[in-house]
Design a protein around this motif. Structure first.
Motif, PDB file in Angstrom:
ATOM      1  N   ILE A 277      -2.843   5.087  -4.824  1.00  0.00           N
ATOM      2  CA  ILE A 277      -2.098   4.385  -3.777  1.00  0.00           C
ATOM      3  C   ILE A 277      -0.613   4.489  -4.096  1.00  0.00           C
ATOM      4  CG2 ILE A 277      -1.797   2.204  -2.565  1.00  0.00           C
ATOM      5  CD1 ILE A 277      -4.575   1.396  -3.751  1.00  0.00           C
ATOM      6  N   LYS A 278       0.111   5.281  -3.308  1.00  0.00           N
ATOM      7  CA  LYS A 278       1.540   5.474  -3.536  1.00  0.00           C
ATOM      8  C   LYS A 278       2.361   4.624  -2.577  1.00  0.00           C
ATOM      9  CE  LYS A 278       2.965   9.566  -4.746  1.00  0.00           C
ATOM     10  NZ  LYS A 278       3.254   9.318  -6.184  1.00  0.00           N
ATOM     11  N   ASP A 279       3.680   4.734  -2.685  1.00  0.00           N
ATOM     12  CA  ASP A 279       4.571   3.844  -1.942  1.00  0.00           C
ATOM     13  C   ASP A 279       4.354   3.922  -0.433  1.00  0.00           C
ATOM     14  OD1 ASP A 279       5.553   6.430  -1.849  1.00  0.00           O
ATOM     15  OD2 ASP A 279       7.630   5.886  -2.288  1.00  0.00           O
TER      16      ASP A 279
ATOM     17  N   ALA B 241       2.259   1.649   4.694  1.00  0.00           N
ATOM     18  CA  ALA B 241       1.403   1.772   5.873  1.00  0.00           C
ATOM     19  C   ALA B 241       0.274   0.751   5.878  1.00  0.00           C
ATOM     20  CB  ALA B 241       0.832   3.187   5.943  1.00  0.00           C
ATOM     21  N   ALA B 242      -0.203   0.377   4.687  1.00  0.00           N
ATOM     22  CA  ALA B 242      -1.328  -0.561   4.606  1.00  0.00           C
ATOM     23  C   ALA B 242      -0.911  -2.015   4.758  1.00  0.00           C
ATOM     24  CB  ALA B 242      -2.054  -0.378   3.267  1.00  0.00           C
ATOM     25  N   GLY B 243       0.381  -2.282   4.629  1.00  0.00           N
ATOM     26  CA  GLY B 243       0.860  -3.654   4.782  1.00  0.00           C
ATOM     27  C   GLY B 243       1.135  -4.373   3.478  1.00  0.00           C
TER      28      GLY B 243
ATOM     29  N   ALA C  77      -8.260  -3.074   0.268  1.00  0.00           N
ATOM     30  CA  ALA C  77      -8.969  -2.025   0.990  1.00  0.00           C
ATOM     31  C   ALA C  77      -9.580  -1.016   0.016  1.00  0.00           C
ATOM     32  CB  ALA C  77      -8.011  -1.317   1.951  1.00  0.00           C
ATOM     33  N   ALA C  78      -8.844  -0.690  -1.046  1.00  0.00           N
ATOM     34  CA  ALA C  78      -9.344   0.280  -2.018  1.00  0.00           C
ATOM     35  C   ALA C  78     -10.610  -0.223  -2.700  1.00  0.00           C
ATOM     36  CB  ALA C  78      -8.263   0.569  -3.058  1.00  0.00           C
ATOM     37  N   LYS C  79     -10.685  -1.526  -2.957  1.00  0.00           N
ATOM     38  CA  LYS C  79     -11.866  -2.094  -3.613  1.00  0.00           C
ATOM     39  C   LYS C  79     -13.140  -1.840  -2.804  1.00  0.00           C
ATOM     40  CE  LYS C  79      -9.318  -5.993  -5.588  1.00  0.00           C
ATOM     41  NZ  LYS C  79      -9.186  -7.476  -5.563  1.00  0.00           N
TER      42      LYS C  79
END
Length: 280
Positions: free
Chosen positions: A167-169, A174-176, A184-186
């Motif tokens: 997960i980059k900047d 974009a994800a908030g 979300a990644a979990k």
């Protein structure tokens, strides 16, 4: 010796040979070299470094003529000095000449990457920090360039976007935010798919630690004092990776902070080609 199967490297070598030989082959060799003439050529180092790309050079010669006799005098990953013979090639002179430039282009380029990587690795002596590359590779040559990093004593980061969740900047924006991105990644990560998150500040690191869900934290463009504080904050709970502005001259002081990895795109995008030559 670190290698990957020839069949994975052959497509890029075939492409390079097609590019060089064009639609009509080596017209100079066909015009000048008598049919049936045989020679023994030596691939020699003209400066000191760490060797890489000999496996690929051998593939280039064999693809042009499978009857060529190839004798390795050095192995990928070994040091070389000026004048050292790395490989000998014997057989039809026309085949050797037609494959020469592609073989040298790969071996010189990859030996340059291995040499630069070894210089970075030398700066880590006395620490547990490892040097790793990035995805900033030449399009189409990633497997070869990452192999060269291994030959130089470094380690590989992701080979591609499917290897891990990083997960980059821009993902965070974009994800908030960090919490939303990690949450979300979990939901998508598994026991086989690790999660890494990039942070630029200590405040972002604190937020990532509070949310949880990451296995690795990428400490991007931080000052050396901030890197030391970040390592203290993590306290061994996550793998730490320092990235951004990682010049060779800075590696030793970054390693002293206790980070687990130093990643540098320069290993592949800024390496100087090692001077090699093929002598008849």
């Amino acid at each position: 010796m670190t290698e990957i199967p020839d069949l994975l490297l052959e497509p890029m070598v075939r492409h390079a040979l097609h590019e060089d030989l064009g639609g009509y082959g080596d017209v100079t060799t066909r015009a000048v070299i008598p049919a049936g003439l045989t020679y023994r050529a030596k691939l020699n180092a003209r400066e000191a470094g760490v060797v890489s790309g000999l496996q690929i050079a051998a593939i280039a010669f064999r693809l042009v003529d499978a009857t060529l006799e190839i004798t390795a005098r050095k192995r990928d990953g070994e040091a070389c000095a000026p004048g050292d013979t790395l490989m000998e090639v014997a057989g039809p002179a026309s085949a050797i000449l037609s494959a020469e430039r592609v073989a040298l282009n790969f071996a010189g380029r990859l030996s340059g990457i291995a040499t630069l990587t070894s210089e970075f690795v030398a700066e880590t002596r006395g620490t547990n920090t490892r040097v790793t590359c990035t995805r900033k590779t030449t399009p189409g040559l990633r497997a070869a360039e990452k192999l060269a990093v291994l030959h130089g004593g470094g380690f590989n980061h992701r080979y591609g976007l499917s290897d891990a969740i990083l997960i980059k900047d821009n993902h965070i924006a974009a994800a908030g935010g960090i919490r939303a991105a990690l949450a979300a990644a979990k939901l998508h990560a598994s026991h086989m798919l690790k999660v890494e998150i990039e942070v630029d500040t200590l405040d972002q690191l604190a937020e990532a630690l509070d949310e949880g869900g990451a296995d690795v934290v990428l400490l991007d463009n931080m000052s050396t004092p901030d890197l030391a504080e970040a390592v203290r904050m993590v306290g061994g709970r996550l793998v730490t990776e320092a990235s951004g502005n990682m010049r060779r001259e800075r590696v030793a002081e970054v390693c002293a902070t206790g980070v687990d990895y130093v990643s540098s795109g320069a290993l592949t995008h800024s390496a100087r080609t090692l001077d090699l030559g093929l002598d008849f």
